[in-house]
Design an enzyme around this catalytic site. Sequence first.
Site, short mmCIF file in Angstrom:
data_model
loop_
_atom_site.label_atom_id
_atom_site.label_comp_id
_atom_site.label_asym_id
_atom_site.label_seq_id
_atom_site.Cartn_x
_atom_site.Cartn_y
_atom_site.Cartn_z
N GLY A 8 -17.62 -67.17 15.69
CA GLY A 8 -19.00 -67.01 15.22
C GLY A 8 -19.27 -67.95 14.06
O GLY A 8 -19.90 -67.59 13.07
N ASN A 60 -17.17 -66.53 24.52
CA ASN A 60 -17.57 -65.20 24.06
C ASN A 60 -16.29 -64.44 23.71
O ASN A 60 -15.46 -64.19 24.58
CB ASN A 60 -18.35 -64.49 25.17
CG ASN A 60 -18.70 -63.05 24.83
OD1 ASN A 60 -18.41 -62.57 23.72
ND2 ASN A 60 -19.29 -62.35 25.77
N ASN A 89 -14.85 -63.65 12.63
CA ASN A 89 -16.16 -63.44 12.02
C ASN A 89 -17.23 -63.02 13.03
O ASN A 89 -18.25 -62.45 12.64
CB ASN A 89 -16.57 -64.75 11.31
CG ASN A 89 -18.01 -64.72 10.84
OD1 ASN A 89 -18.35 -64.01 9.91
ND2 ASN A 89 -18.87 -65.49 11.51
N SER A 141 -17.48 -54.94 7.07
CA SER A 141 -18.80 -54.69 6.49
C SER A 141 -18.73 -53.46 5.62
O SER A 141 -17.89 -52.57 5.84
CB SER A 141 -19.83 -54.47 7.60
OG SER A 141 -21.03 -53.94 7.08
N TYR A 154 -21.96 -49.99 14.89
CA TYR A 154 -21.44 -51.07 14.03
C TYR A 154 -20.45 -50.51 13.01
O TYR A 154 -19.40 -51.11 12.76
CB TYR A 154 -22.63 -51.73 13.33
CG TYR A 154 -22.32 -53.02 12.60
CD1 TYR A 154 -21.99 -54.18 13.30
CD2 TYR A 154 -22.40 -53.10 11.21
CE1 TYR A 154 -21.73 -55.37 12.63
CE2 TYR A 154 -22.16 -54.29 10.53
CZ TYR A 154 -21.81 -55.42 11.25
OH TYR A 154 -21.56 -56.59 10.58
N ALA A 156 -18.60 -47.85 13.35
CA ALA A 156 -17.39 -47.49 14.09
C ALA A 156 -16.55 -48.73 14.39
O ALA A 156 -15.32 -48.73 14.22
CB ALA A 156 -17.75 -46.77 15.39
N LYS A 158 -16.51 -51.71 12.85
CA LYS A 158 -15.94 -52.33 11.66
C LYS A 158 -14.86 -51.44 11.04
O LYS A 158 -13.86 -51.95 10.51
CB LYS A 158 -17.04 -52.64 10.64
CG LYS A 158 -18.03 -53.70 11.13
CD LYS A 158 -17.34 -55.00 11.52
CE LYS A 158 -18.31 -56.12 11.82
NZ LYS A 158 -17.63 -57.36 12.23
#
Length: 243
Positions: A8, A60, A89, A141, A154, A156, A158
């Site tokens: 990313g 991907n 990332n 995060s 999100y 969960a 991270k």
Amino acid sequence: MKCALVTGGSRGIGRAICVQLAQETDYHILINYQGNQQAAEETLALVKAQGKTAEILKFNVADKVAVDAVLGAWQTENPDAVVEVLVNNAGITRDGLFMWMEPNDWNQVMDTSVNGFYNVTSFFMQKMLRNRFGRIVNMVSVSGVKGTPGQVNYSAAKAAIIGATKALAQEVAKRKITVNAVAPGFIKSDMTAELDETELIKNIPANRFGEAQEVADLVCFLVSKKASYITGEVININGGIYS
């Protein structure tokens, strides 16, 4: 040829990390992207403007077959290349209240963050162990540390990477491989562009959003020799919103 791969890496925090790695290290930078080729080429130009070499790799991270195919072909073409630094990332958000969350919104976020971490890291793990050196930085995060309403998927994903970071760090530390996580709060980027900054900074002790550059500086420290005794850590960079 010693290399650093940033998944990313074409935009936002990923781009800032690629450029800062080019400034501070001698690594050949591998810029991964999935869809936005123009952004990836812009990042490539920014890295080359630092006088360093780089290339872009399209895959991907959630697709293991694609990851293995692209990285395998790259390794075959560059038999002497060694990836010493891996920055996981790549990530996506599909926000919404859990009670209305569609399976696809859950699965895509988990696939990109959790399976993406597995797919890319597992490709390099044995090579790093044989080489007896490595630096892995997982971008997580504040959501993964404290949980954020509207981001159950999100948070969960991270949080899962935080657990994986701590466990893997213990497995590979003897081979001089460090594994750490960086947990940004609100950082100015495409991902936060639609948020109400004026309202949100009321909750941030530092009274502002962070800059992608500030996150990149932290990542570059963690991959440097100065950080060789730091492993299994989750380092918050959030202006004091959750410390």
